[in-house]
Enzyme design. Structure first.
Site, short mmCIF file in Angstrom:
data_model
loop_
_atom_site.label_atom_id
_atom_site.label_comp_id
_atom_site.label_asym_id
_atom_site.label_seq_id
_atom_site.Cartn_x
_atom_site.Cartn_y
_atom_site.Cartn_z
N ASN A 118 0.67 -1.37 0.12
CA ASN A 118 0.06 -0.01 0.00
C ASN A 118 0.95 1.14 -0.38
OD1 ASN A 118 -3.04 -0.45 -0.11
ND2 ASN A 118 -2.46 -1.98 1.64
N ARG B 171 6.55 -0.31 25.38
CA ARG B 171 5.82 0.02 24.16
C ARG B 171 5.58 1.54 24.06
NH1 ARG B 171 3.44 -3.54 20.47
NH2 ARG B 171 3.60 -5.56 21.16
N MET C 232 0.56 -2.50 11.85
CA MET C 232 -0.32 -3.58 12.82
C MET C 232 -0.35 -3.28 14.41
SD MET C 232 -1.39 -4.75 10.34
CE MET C 232 -2.34 -6.40 10.24
N ARG C 233 -0.18 -1.93 14.63
CA ARG C 233 -0.33 -1.59 16.24
C ARG C 233 -1.50 -0.59 16.29
NH1 ARG C 233 4.65 -0.91 18.97
NH2 ARG C 233 3.07 0.65 20.48
N HIS D 95 -8.22 -0.95 5.61
CA HIS D 95 -8.64 -2.35 6.30
C HIS D 95 -9.10 -3.24 5.45
CE1 HIS D 95 -9.25 -5.03 9.76
NE2 HIS D 95 -10.49 -5.15 9.27
N ASP E 196 -9.69 -0.16 14.45
CA ASP E 196 -10.47 -0.31 13.14
C ASP E 196 -11.63 0.60 13.17
OD1 ASP E 196 -8.04 -1.54 12.06
OD2 ASP E 196 -9.09 -3.56 12.53
C1 GAR Z 1 -3.44 -4.75 3.95
O1 GAR Z 1 -4.26 -5.63 3.50
C2 GAR Z 1 -4.08 -3.85 4.94
O2 GAR Z 1 -5.37 -3.50 4.52
C3 GAR Z 1 -3.98 -4.67 6.07
O3 GAR Z 1 -2.61 -5.00 6.28
C4 GAR Z 1 -2.22 -5.34 4.65
C5 GAR Z 1 -0.89 -4.64 4.53
O4 GAR Z 1 -0.33 -5.00 3.32
N1 GAR Z 1 -4.18 -3.52 7.24
C6 GAR Z 1 -4.74 -4.28 8.42
O5 GAR Z 1 -5.24 -5.26 8.51
C7 GAR Z 1 -5.16 -3.02 9.35
N2 GAR Z 1 -6.02 -3.35 10.50
P1 GAR Z 1 1.00 -3.91 2.74
O6 GAR Z 1 1.77 -3.98 4.01
O7 GAR Z 1 1.49 -4.74 1.61
O8 GAR Z 1 0.35 -2.56 2.50
#
Ligand code: GAR
Length: 198
Positions: A13, A64, A89-90, A108, A144
């Site tokens: 992303n 943390r 992821m935090r 998300h 989220d």
């Molecule tokens: C993505 O699918 C994003 O939507 C998800 O992590 C992935 C990261 O992919 N995010 C979550 O689940 C947040 N709660 P990437 O590192 O290739 O962008």
């Protein structure tokens, strides 16, 4: 408009945002990419795009809270005006959000408020929904949660595995996130200029 990005892993992303910015589709500059994992591919992507980047691995801090404080200080020094979470992821603490004092966006891989938290695609498959998707939203103090900016539905096909569904949703994420960032930045610029586009 100065954008900071936080990412924990692969950073696909982040890559879509870098490309949209380089193609002139986002009227702002990505000035800082941070990660809580030193080996995150997102940092390599930032390096390749010549964007200042920094790792904040938990092992370098006594807690943390201290780790989050270091991220906050760095983002403040980078004078960011918008923070974009791209697979970070935090959950950021209320104190962090208050001190940062700028809008924070997240993406998300589900149609929120369904399936928040980890493994959203697995949750969707286990529930048996026929449609899932992705959501870009402003970050508040919940998990989220926060006002939704854009959403797009993605079909769940018979025989989908978690990997297949993840990949199908990811393709849509790469289109949706730059578009949402563009909308938010245009709005911020408009507000800054007292109602006029720059
Ligand atoms: C993505 O699918 C994003 O939507 C998800 O992590 C992935 C990261 O992919 N995010 C979550 O689940 C947040 N709660 P990437 O590192 O290739 O962008």
């Amino acid at each position: 408009m100065r954008i900071g990005v936080l990412a924990s892993g692969r950073g696909s992303n982040l890559q879509s945002l870098i490309e949209a910015w380089q193609e002139g589709k986002i009227p702002a500059e990505i000035v800082a990419v941070g990660s809580d994992h030193a080996e995150a591919q997102a940092l390599t992507r930032a390096e390749k795009a010549d964007i200042p980047h920094h790792a904040f691995p938990l092992k370098d801090y006594s807690s943390r809270i201290e780790q989050e404080q270091a991220i906050l200080t760095w983002l403040k020094e980078s004078r960011i005006e918008l923070l974009v979470l791209a697979g970070f992821m935090r959950v950021l603490s209320p104190d962090f959000l208050k001190a940062l004092n700028c809008p924070v966006l997240n993406i998300h891989p589900a149609l929120l408020p369904s399936f928040p938290g980890l493994h959203a695609q697995r949750q969707a498959l286990e529930y048996g929904v026929k449609v899932s998707g992705c959501t870009v939203h402003f970050v508040d103090e919940g998990l989220d949660s926060g006002p939704i900016i854009l959403q797009e539905a993605v079909p769940v096909e018979p025989g989908d595995t978690e990997e297949i569904l993840t990949e199908r949703i990811l393709k849509v994420e790469h289109k949706l996130y730059p578009e949402a960032v563009r909308l938010v930045i245009n709005k911020l610029i408009e507000e800054r200029n007292g109602g006029k586009r720059e």
